[in-house]
Design a protein around this motif. Structure first.
Motif, short mmCIF file in Angstrom:
data_model
loop_
_atom_site.label_atom_id
_atom_site.label_comp_id
_atom_site.label_asym_id
_atom_site.label_seq_id
_atom_site.Cartn_x
_atom_site.Cartn_y
_atom_site.Cartn_z
N PRO A 1 9.16 -7.00 4.64
CA PRO A 1 8.59 -6.07 3.66
C PRO A 1 9.52 -5.88 2.45
O PRO A 1 10.74 -5.85 2.59
N LEU A 2 8.92 -5.77 1.27
CA LEU A 2 9.65 -5.52 0.04
C LEU A 2 9.18 -4.19 -0.54
O LEU A 2 7.98 -3.98 -0.74
N LEU A 3 10.13 -3.28 -0.79
CA LEU A 3 9.83 -2.01 -1.43
C LEU A 3 10.54 -1.98 -2.77
O LEU A 3 11.67 -2.46 -2.89
N VAL A 4 9.90 -1.40 -3.79
CA VAL A 4 10.47 -1.35 -5.13
C VAL A 4 10.32 0.06 -5.67
O VAL A 4 9.26 0.67 -5.57
N GLY A 5 11.41 0.60 -6.26
CA GLY A 5 11.36 1.93 -6.85
C GLY A 5 12.25 2.03 -8.07
O GLY A 5 13.17 1.23 -8.25
N ASN A 6 11.98 3.00 -8.91
CA ASN A 6 12.83 3.28 -10.06
C ASN A 6 14.17 3.84 -9.58
O ASN A 6 14.22 4.66 -8.66
N ASP A 7 15.26 3.40 -10.20
CA ASP A 7 16.58 3.80 -9.72
C ASP A 7 16.82 5.30 -9.83
O ASP A 7 17.41 5.92 -8.92
N ALA A 8 16.37 5.92 -10.93
CA ALA A 8 16.58 7.36 -11.09
C ALA A 8 15.77 8.15 -10.06
O ALA A 8 16.24 9.15 -9.51
N SER A 9 14.55 7.70 -9.79
CA SER A 9 13.72 8.38 -8.79
C SER A 9 14.35 8.27 -7.40
O SER A 9 14.38 9.25 -6.64
N LEU A 10 14.87 7.10 -7.08
CA LEU A 10 15.51 6.92 -5.78
C LEU A 10 16.81 7.71 -5.68
O LEU A 10 17.16 8.21 -4.62
N SER A 11 17.53 7.84 -6.80
CA SER A 11 18.72 8.69 -6.81
C SER A 11 18.35 10.12 -6.48
O SER A 11 19.06 10.82 -5.75
N GLY A 12 17.22 10.58 -7.03
CA GLY A 12 16.76 11.93 -6.73
C GLY A 12 16.42 12.13 -5.27
O GLY A 12 16.72 13.17 -4.67
N LEU A 13 15.78 11.13 -4.67
CA LEU A 13 15.48 11.18 -3.24
C LEU A 13 16.78 11.30 -2.44
O LEU A 13 16.88 12.11 -1.50
N ALA A 14 17.79 10.52 -2.83
CA ALA A 14 19.08 10.57 -2.14
C ALA A 14 19.74 11.95 -2.28
O ALA A 14 20.26 12.50 -1.31
N GLU A 15 19.72 12.51 -3.50
CA GLU A 15 20.34 13.82 -3.71
C GLU A 15 19.63 14.90 -2.91
O GLU A 15 20.27 15.82 -2.37
N ALA A 16 18.30 14.82 -2.82
CA ALA A 16 17.55 15.83 -2.09
C ALA A 16 17.85 15.78 -0.59
O ALA A 16 17.90 16.82 0.07
N ARG A 17 18.07 14.59 -0.07
CA ARG A 17 18.25 14.45 1.37
C ARG A 17 19.71 14.45 1.82
O ARG A 17 20.03 14.91 2.93
N ARG A 18 20.60 13.92 0.96
CA ARG A 18 21.98 13.75 1.40
C ARG A 18 23.01 14.26 0.38
O ARG A 18 24.20 14.06 0.56
N GLY A 19 22.55 14.90 -0.68
CA GLY A 19 23.46 15.35 -1.72
C GLY A 19 23.32 16.84 -2.01
O GLY A 19 23.13 17.65 -1.10
N VAL A 20 23.37 17.21 -3.30
CA VAL A 20 23.40 18.63 -3.67
C VAL A 20 22.09 19.34 -3.39
O VAL A 20 22.05 20.57 -3.38
#
Length: 394
Positions: free
Chosen positions: A180-199
């Motif tokens: 499987p190949l998944l594609v996302g915008n880098d800024a959107s994925l950064s936001g997902l990371a911050e919401a789950r594992r960051g501030v």
């Protein structure tokens, strides 16, 4: 009888997935932690853990010393031969290829700069890197997840102005593959990371914004990105918060992008439009921090424009917190009064007494990698993903 057996298998599978998801979200949780969080009996937690260990999905590791009396419980961690995702991060100037395991730990990372921004050259190079990861780990690689600095729809980069890309099909990274190949915008994925594992951890609604070349980001609600009907949501930089007479490379006019990055700073300084807006912004920020009055004026204007736009988005989206990354952090550090003045001016009156805080990212430049891995594990920690793993490795 057959229905009863099917129901029992389904319940066992759902129990296993619940434990896997908890271990992924809470690295180094113990069996007791999992049992408490999921409302399981000690016996059920032990039985499910045993099945996951046998399936090479989790392992138990020696816990870190706590200083308390008694021997602490073993921690549940990713199995050393367990599933991996391959993450490809394609920025304006750089690339990264990482392997990430259950729990979010980056197990391997390679990076470099693009010698050529041509889409064919970049994808040919990265296709070789992905192929090398798949040769090394074989069926352990369950998905390839791409974070790209551009507007994405499905597996296609519709537009990446900073690299001159238009309608580039990223499926070329995996020719003839069933992975499987998944594609996302880098800024959107950064936001997902911050919401789950960051501030943003603990907040229900997180608005994430990053400034690189323009503004990107995402709204994350209950840990899930709100990315629109086709996955192209989060293009906040193309909100009409700027001069309506100013044309943007995206095709619209008056885009916020043009007010907050190196292009805006060059304009205030009376310089021609820069070929590399990020480098121009970094140079101007350094000069402003050093006391140069012209650079300080340029940075102040960009910071006020950023703040005003943030205020408008807060009015519309009502987040608990706003997380900032990229050059947005440097604008906040170099011109905090201007950013805050713009933010307050953009807020509705009733919000000004207690506005959502503006918090700097804690994940740094690897946040797109972390977010892309999160998106991939969301797809893998499902009935289908678990069945596929058991079929391929059992």
């Amino acid at each position: 009888m057959q229905q009863t057996a099917h129901r029992a298998r389904s319940q066992r599978r759902q129990g296993a997935l619940a434990v896997l998801r908890h271990v992924h979200a809470h690295p180094a949780a113990t069996r007791a932690d999992v049992a408490r969080a999921l409302g399981l009996s000690s016996g059920s937690a032990t039985e499910i853990t045993a099945r996951l260990k046998a399936a090479r999905l989790v392992a138990e590791a020696d816990p870190r010393p706590t200083g308390e009396r008694g021997r602490p419980s073993p921690a549940l961690v990713a199995h050393p031969r367990g599933p991996l995702v391959c993450v490809v991060d394609i920025g304006h100037e750089h690339w990264r290829v990482a392997t990430v395991e259950l729990g979010g730990r980056i197990a391997g990372l390679e990076s470099g700069r693009h010698p050529d921004r041509d889409a064919d050259a970049v994808l040919d190079h990265l296709r070789g890197k992905v192929a090398a990861v798949r040769r090394r780990y074989g069926p352990r690689v369950r998905a390839v997840s791409v974070a790209v600095a551009g507007t994405v729809r499905g597996g296609t980069v519709m537009q990446a102005s900073g690299m001159g890309w238009s309608e580039v099909d990223l499926r070329r990274l995996l020719p003839g593959s069933g992975t499987p190949l998944l594609v996302g915008n880098d800024a959107s994925l950064s936001g997902l990371a911050e919401a789950r594992r960051g501030v943003g951890v603990g907040a229900r609604v997180v608005l994430h914004l990053t400034v690189e070349v323009g503004v990107g980001g995402i709204l994350v609600v209950d840990g899930r990105p709100v990315d629109g009907a086709t996955g192209a949501g989060g293009e906040f930089g193309h909100m009409p918060f700027g001069d309506p007479a100013r044309a943007c490379p995206c095709g619209a006019h008056g885009c916020w992008d043009l007010e907050v990055d190196g292009r805006a700073m060059a304009r205030v300084l009376g310089q021609p439009p820069p070929r590399d807006p990020r480098t121009t912004a970094e140079r101007t920020l350094r000069a402003a921090a050093g006391g140069d009055p012209s650079a300080r004026a340029a940075v102040a204007a960009a910071a006020r424009a950023l703040g005003r736009g943030v205020g408008g988005l807060v009015n519309a989206l009502d987040p608990d917190v706003v997380s900032l990354s990229g050059l947005a952090i440097e604008l906040a550090t170099t011109a905090p009064d201007d950013l805050n003045a713009g933010y307050r001016a953009g807020l509705m009156r009733f919000r000004r007494a207690d506005p959502p805080p503006l918090l700097s990212s804690t994940l740094g430049p690897l946040s797109p990698v972390t977010g892309a891995a999160e998106a991939a594990f969301d797809a893998l920690l499902t009935d289908e993903g678990l069945e596929s793993w058991l079929a391929d490795t059992g």
